[in-house]
Design a protein around this motif. Structure first.
Motif, short mmCIF file in Angstrom:
data_model
loop_
_atom_site.label_atom_id
_atom_site.label_comp_id
_atom_site.label_asym_id
_atom_site.label_seq_id
_atom_site.Cartn_x
_atom_site.Cartn_y
_atom_site.Cartn_z
N THR A 37 0.85 -1.20 0.00
CA THR A 37 0.00 0.00 0.00
C THR A 37 0.88 1.25 0.00
O THR A 37 0.62 2.20 0.74
CB THR A 37 -0.93 0.00 1.23
OG1 THR A 37 -0.12 -0.11 2.43
CG2 THR A 37 -1.89 -1.17 1.20
N ARG A 38 1.92 1.23 -0.82
CA ARG A 38 2.89 2.32 -0.81
C ARG A 38 2.24 3.66 -1.12
O ARG A 38 2.55 4.69 -0.50
CB ARG A 38 4.00 2.04 -1.82
CG ARG A 38 4.94 0.91 -1.43
CD ARG A 38 6.14 0.85 -2.37
NE ARG A 38 6.99 -0.27 -2.06
CZ ARG A 38 6.88 -1.47 -2.64
NH1 ARG A 38 5.94 -1.67 -3.55
NH2 ARG A 38 7.70 -2.45 -2.32
N ALA A 39 1.36 3.70 -2.13
CA ALA A 39 0.75 4.97 -2.54
C ALA A 39 -0.09 5.56 -1.41
O ALA A 39 0.01 6.75 -1.09
CB ALA A 39 -0.10 4.78 -3.79
N LEU A 40 -0.90 4.71 -0.80
CA LEU A 40 -1.73 5.19 0.31
C LEU A 40 -0.88 5.57 1.51
O LEU A 40 -1.17 6.54 2.21
CB LEU A 40 -2.76 4.12 0.70
CG LEU A 40 -3.93 3.94 -0.27
CD1 LEU A 40 -4.76 2.71 0.11
CD2 LEU A 40 -4.82 5.19 -0.26
N MET A 41 0.17 4.77 1.77
CA MET A 41 1.07 5.11 2.87
C MET A 41 1.76 6.45 2.62
O MET A 41 1.96 7.25 3.54
CB MET A 41 2.12 4.01 3.03
CG MET A 41 1.60 2.72 3.65
SD MET A 41 1.37 2.83 5.43
CE MET A 41 3.07 2.83 5.99
N ALA A 42 2.12 6.70 1.35
CA ALA A 42 2.75 7.98 1.02
C ALA A 42 1.78 9.14 1.25
O ALA A 42 2.16 10.18 1.81
CB ALA A 42 3.22 7.97 -0.44
N LEU A 43 0.52 8.95 0.83
CA LEU A 43 -0.48 9.99 1.06
C LEU A 43 -0.70 10.21 2.55
O LEU A 43 -0.80 11.36 3.01
CB LEU A 43 -1.80 9.59 0.38
CG LEU A 43 -2.98 10.55 0.59
CD1 LEU A 43 -2.65 11.93 0.03
CD2 LEU A 43 -4.25 9.98 -0.07
N LEU A 44 -0.76 9.11 3.29
CA LEU A 44 -0.92 9.20 4.74
C LEU A 44 0.26 9.95 5.36
O LEU A 44 0.07 10.82 6.24
CB LEU A 44 -1.04 7.80 5.33
CG LEU A 44 -1.17 7.67 6.85
CD1 LEU A 44 -2.43 8.37 7.35
CD2 LEU A 44 -1.18 6.20 7.26
N ALA A 45 1.48 9.64 4.89
CA ALA A 45 2.67 10.30 5.43
C ALA A 45 2.67 11.80 5.12
O ALA A 45 3.04 12.62 5.96
CB ALA A 45 3.92 9.64 4.87
N VAL A 46 2.22 12.17 3.90
CA VAL A 46 2.18 13.58 3.52
C VAL A 46 1.19 14.34 4.41
O VAL A 46 1.49 15.43 4.93
CB VAL A 46 1.81 13.73 2.04
CG1 VAL A 46 1.48 15.18 1.71
CG2 VAL A 46 2.95 13.25 1.15
N CYS A 47 -0.01 13.76 4.58
CA CYS A 47 -1.02 14.41 5.43
C CYS A 47 -0.51 14.55 6.86
O CYS A 47 -0.71 15.58 7.51
CB CYS A 47 -2.32 13.60 5.41
SG CYS A 47 -3.19 13.64 3.83
N THR A 48 0.16 13.51 7.34
CA THR A 48 0.68 13.56 8.70
C THR A 48 1.78 14.61 8.82
O THR A 48 1.85 15.35 9.81
CB THR A 48 1.24 12.18 9.10
OG1 THR A 48 0.20 11.20 8.99
CG2 THR A 48 1.74 12.18 10.53
N ALA A 49 2.63 14.68 7.80
CA ALA A 49 3.71 15.67 7.83
C ALA A 49 3.15 17.09 7.86
O ALA A 49 3.64 17.96 8.59
CB ALA A 49 4.63 15.48 6.63
N VAL A 50 2.10 17.32 7.05
CA VAL A 50 1.48 18.65 7.04
C VAL A 50 0.87 18.96 8.40
O VAL A 50 0.99 20.07 8.93
CB VAL A 50 0.41 18.72 5.92
CG1 VAL A 50 -0.39 20.01 6.03
CG2 VAL A 50 1.07 18.61 4.55
#
Length: 589
Positions: A37-50
């Motif tokens: 689930t790399r794409a979703l994990m990346a989106l999750l990481a971006v939202c968390t970083a913001v």
């Protein structure tokens, strides 16, 4: 066609992996799940970083607003900046929730699909190692727990980043504040490490006890009539709940570890906050920082101390790791039958069978001991033997429902372990004593091995098994849902026979598939099957003399070997042969 039951399933190794190995396997499986689930994990990481960035910016904007109120300079811009940061944090938080939900559901689906596939690959022998209740527990709780893993992992990373950012901000305000915080956080780290080391095994024990209770409950449900008839409901309830003391002990150990850690964190967190705020107050008094910076320092200290909430995240991550480890234990189990890496095609043939020096060991006992058997093509052979002599084990080796420990089986001159499994399944069809209700309707059950079969072909197979009459009498005929089709044991067996007949295989194996039929119905079914059996090789596990008498040959199984291969009429004068049927009758009674 898949096996429904087996007289003597082969046991596998122990069910509990060493705690360290299970933890390691769980971590590997969680990494693999996250990788899918790399794409979703990346989106999750971006939202968390913001969100983390907005959270870290909030105390700065708050300090500016406070100082602006005090000085009266640029108040509107300071308030607008604070509102913008808060809005960005809220939007990022919503994005986290959405991405985390999708990511978790995909991981759960992947784990459950893999687990289900492996359980089916393990076949009948796997039922001993992983009983139904245990599989159900792993499929629901153990496979469902890791759904929270992506969110928990990113949350833990976010908490650590937030803490690091807060400490950095404290250092930018005044280096003494950062030094005070770092000195106070060391005991917190030690406490969390102790928790991870001590809590894993109690969590695993708790899940194992739950699975054991579920297994006993399912076993009791299957034998509900026997329990009621015997008046043993009370004793059975005690047996089902016997693991409760161990469950309670595991729960108490878990809560004891959590309680000790919670108490220590509850003491350390406010002491740490008091320490930092005290240093900040001293620096304010000395003129080293402003009032706004004091408020910002207090806010950053609260953010940094919020990492103590990582304890709850650690608890959840340990649970995820334990659940993934239990799933990985099943995935690591060796299937009873492995596909041949270099299969050879099975040539067209009449169905000649040969078993050479076949040995199958179960629980250290040789159920089949260097057994030799040759079945001429087109011959119906009744397999006869006392209960427990391995009749079902013998016929299971033909279609590779299990592989022998030694020796081999040949079909039309080709070793069956060299044939592609899908082709072998088409060549060898089985009907069992208790046919599994597979499919949505009666039509689906009969056509399970041939889902492309037409209604006419399904009805013809049902007529062959003398089942067409009672099927058409059902509420919706062949379209009757299986859960709304009241059928006796004999009627179910006839549907199983119809399913085998529709498979149109060159070898037909009837593993006690007519035991629930009365004598008259068995005669009717046998007559209907005669045309089918005469055109192919068949093996029939027989418990009745009449069933053996209708076969061309009888393979008398005794002490793991074929004692005799001859017509029933030639064997009947032997009192030891007649005693086989008497013993089976007594066992059935």
């Amino acid at each position: 066609m898949p096996a429904d039951t087996d007289e003597e399933p082969a046991p596998l190794a122990g069910t509990q992996a060493a705690p360290a190995a299970q933890r390691a396997a769980g971590r590997r499986l969680l990494r693999a799940a996250a990788g899918r689930t790399r794409a979703l994990m990346a989106l999750l990481a971006v939202c968390t970083a913001v969100r983390v960035a907005a959270t870290l910016a909030t105390p700065v904007m708050l300090a500016r607003a406070i100082d602006a109120v005090r000085t009266g300079e640029r108040l509107g811009a300071a308030v607008a900046g604070l509102a913008l940061v808060l809005a960005v944090a809220a939007a990022a938080d919503a994005g986290e929730e959405l991405a985390g939900s999708y990511c978790g559901s995909r991981i759960t689906a992947w784990l459950r699909h893999r687990l289900t596939g492996r359980v089916l690959e393990l076949g009948v022998p796997g039922q001993r190692r992983f009983p139904a209740g245990d599989v159900l527990s792993r499929l629901t709780e153990s496979a469902g727990g890791p759904a929270a893993f992506p969110v928990l992992l990113v949350s833990a990373a976010a908490a650590l980043v937030t803490t690091a950012g807060a400490v950095t901000a404290l250092a930018l305000i005044d280096w003494a504040l950062a030094v005070a915080f770092v000195l106070g956080v060391v005991p917190v780290v030690v406490v969390l490490r102790v928790f991870v080391a001590q809590a894993t095994e109690p969590f695993a024990d708790y899940q194992r006890c739950q699975a054991e209770i579920a297994t006993r409950l399912l076993d009791a449900r299957q034998g509900a009539r026997t329990i009621r008839a015997g008046g043993t409901a009370g004793r059975e309830a005690v047996r089902i709940l016997q693991p409760l003391p161990r469950l309670r002990e595991a729960g108490q150990r878990t809560w004891a570890v959590q309680g000790r850690v919670s108490r220590r964190l509850a003491l350390l967190a406010p002491l740490l906050q008091i320490l930092v705020v005290g240093v900040a107050g001293a620096r304010l008094a000395a003129g080293g920082i402003t009032t706004g910076q004091l408020v910002a320092a207090a806010s950053y200290t609260s953010l940094a101390i919020g990492s103590a909430a990582l304890f709850d995240t650690f608890v959840a991550l340990v649970n995820c790791q334990v659940g993934a480890g239990r799933v990985a234990e099943v995935l690591a189990a060796e299937p009873a039958v492995r596909p041949c890496p270099d299969p050879v095609p099975l040539p067209d043939g009449p169905g000649a069978l040969r078993l050479r020096q076949v040995t199958v060991r179960i629980g250290g006992r040789a159920v089949l001991d260097h057994l030799d058997l040759t079945v001429p093509p087109g011959t119906c052979v009744a397999v006869v033997g006392a209960s427990g002599t391995g009749k079902s084990v013998l016929v299971a080796t033909i279609g590779r429902l299990l592989d022998p420990d030694e020796g081999g089986v040949e079909l039309d001159g080709v070793p069956v372990d060299r044939v592609e499994l899908a082709q072998l399944r088409r060549a060898v069809a089985y009907a069992f004593e208790r046919p599994a209700l597979l499919g949505a309707t009666v039509h689906d059950m009969i056509a399970y091995a041939r889902p492309d079969a037409t209604r006419a072909q399904v009805r013809e197979a049902a007529r062959t098994a003398a089942a067409d009459g009672f099927v058409r009498a059902l509420p919706a005929g062949y379209d009757t849902p299986l859960d709304r089709a009241p059928m006796s044991g004999g009627e179910l067996q006839r549907l199983g026979l119809a399913r085998a007949a529709l498979a149109d295989a060159r070898v037909l194996v009837l593993d006690d598939a007519t035991s629930s039929l009365d004598t008259a119905t068995e005669m009717k079914v046998t007559q209907a099957l005669r045309a089918l059996l005469t055109s192919r090789t068949s093996l029939v596990v027989a418990r009745r003399p009449a069933t053996a008498a209708r076969a061309d040959l009888v393979a008398w199984l005794d002490a793991g070997r074929i004692r005799a291969l001859a017509p029933h009429a030639e064997l009947w004068p032997d009192p030891r042969y007649r005693a086989v049927f008497s013993a089976d009758a007594e066992t059935a009674a």
